[in-house]
Scaffold this active site. Structure first.
Site, PDB file in Angstrom:
ATOM      1  N   ASN A 127     -90.681  47.301  25.454  1.00 20.96           N
ATOM      2  CA  ASN A 127     -89.679  47.665  24.455  1.00 20.96           C
ATOM      3  C   ASN A 127     -89.769  49.127  24.035  1.00 20.96           C
ATOM      4  O   ASN A 127     -90.839  49.723  24.094  1.00 20.96           O
ATOM      5  CB  ASN A 127     -89.845  46.777  23.217  1.00 20.96           C
ATOM      6  CG  ASN A 127     -89.200  45.425  23.413  1.00 20.96           C
ATOM      7  OD1 ASN A 127     -88.058  45.337  23.850  1.00 20.96           O
ATOM      8  ND2 ASN A 127     -89.934  44.363  23.116  1.00 20.96           N
ATOM      9  N   HIS A 182     -81.003  45.120  23.478  1.00 21.14           N
ATOM     10  CA  HIS A 182     -82.020  44.107  23.177  1.00 21.14           C
ATOM     11  C   HIS A 182     -82.673  44.549  21.867  1.00 21.14           C
ATOM     12  O   HIS A 182     -83.703  45.205  21.841  1.00 21.14           O
ATOM     13  CB  HIS A 182     -83.053  44.019  24.289  1.00 21.14           C
ATOM     14  CG  HIS A 182     -84.203  43.108  23.992  1.00 21.14           C
ATOM     15  ND1 HIS A 182     -84.027  41.793  23.622  1.00 21.14           N
ATOM     16  CD2 HIS A 182     -85.549  43.318  23.971  1.00 21.14           C
ATOM     17  CE1 HIS A 182     -85.208  41.237  23.411  1.00 21.14           C
ATOM     18  NE2 HIS A 182     -86.153  42.153  23.597  1.00 21.14           N
TER      19      HIS A 182
END
Length: 316
Positions: A127, A182
């Site tokens: 991430n 996301h």
């Protein structure tokens, strides 16, 4: 081209990487699994642990081992799950908070994998996924179709589960997509959602409001994180689903983080959107017929990703 014996190299043996490795074994998706981690002792221990599970699984014999970057040379897929130790949320649950700390590490990982001679498909879970996927694409120089982020496939799973629970059906019968980042600007393209062949609008009276549903989809990952310190099973299943699509040349539509070149009026970003996945990676992107409100949400998400990438562009 996928080899006859399927090989995956996993970079990062934390909660996500180790759970993904286990899923590869249980689902019998790979013949060889190379686990790369700074903590080579843990990678070695996990490899032994996985091998000891094999006699009681309906899976073929496998080669599983603690690896170095050189072992990525002949992998079909390199999966990056690593996050820098300093990459933490610091009390604010926004995956974009992890970006600055992860840039140097992901850049180094990518270069090390490419230097091995690797010529397969990169699959990214680290991430913030969309920006890290773009980073890997730019550093590697690989064709954009061979660099894939997990995108909004996990959010889509969460949406399908929530809808299924609300109307008491199997989540396999819920179809549609969550799109965008996301992260906190993701949104469900409700105009694409159906239960079986029945459009969601025909049963929306049985659901919480779309706003409530979207908020739950965005926040439930952090609910899990607060209680156990990570999310692992869901994202590992997502990685396995994409791996299966590649290895089995499925030509299946999955909402992954992929490169846009004019679709939805957006260019030069990686973002979660439905795409056809097969042995070559992303075969093509499917531009969905979104409503005006959904297009606005998609544009907002794209703007956020673009601005955040610009902040680290000079470090690539």
């Amino acid at each position: 081209m996928i080899n006859e014996l399927k090989k995956v190299a996993i970079v990062g043996d934390g909660a996500v990487g180790s759970t993904y490795a286990h899923t590869l074994v249980v689902d019998d998706l790979a013949d060889e699994i190379a686990i790369i981690d700074l903590n080579k002792e843990k990678a070695f221990a996990d490899s032994l642990d996985l091998l000891h599970a094999l006699p009681y699984l309906s899976a073929s014999p496998k080669k599983i081992y603690a690896a170095d970057y050189a072992d990525a040379k002949d992998a079909d897929i390199v999966v990056i799950t690593a996050n820098a130790p300093a990459a933490t949320f610091d009390g604010e649950y926004d995956r974009l908070k992890l970006l600055e700390k992860n840039v140097a590490m992901i850049k180094s990982i990518t270069k090390s994998v490419v230097d091995s001679g690797f010529n397969g498909i990169f699959l990214i879970a680290s991430n913030p996924c969309d920006i890290i996927t773009r980073l890997v694409a730019e550093v590697s120089g690989f064709p954009k179709n061979r660099v894939i982020g997990t995108g909004t496939l996990l959010e889509t799973s969460r949406m399908r589960q929530l809808v299924a629970e609300a109307v008491a059906i199997n989540p396999d019968n819920v179809h549609g997509y969550v799109m965008g980042e996301h992260g906190n600007s993701s949104f469900t393209a409700w105009s694409t959602v159906a239960a079986g062949a029945k459009p969601i609008k025909e049963i929306e009276h049985r659901l919480p409001s779309y706003v409530q549903m979207d908020q739950k989809i965005r926040e439930v990952g952090f609910d899990i994180f607060e209680r156990k310190g990570n999310t692992s099973y869901g994202i590992a299943a997502v990685l396995a689903r994409i791996s299966r699509a590649i290895f089995r040349n499925e030509n299946v539509i999955l909402p992954v983080s992929t490169y846009l070149n004019g679709e939805y009026g957006q260019k030069d970003i990686f973002i979660g959107t439905p795409a056809v996945i097969n042995r070559d990676g992303v075969r093509e992107l499917l531009e969905m017929p979104l409503s005006d409100e959904e297009l606005k949400a998609f544009s907002n998400s794209a703007d956020i990703l673009r601005k955040n990438f610009e902040q680290i562009a000079d470090k690539i």
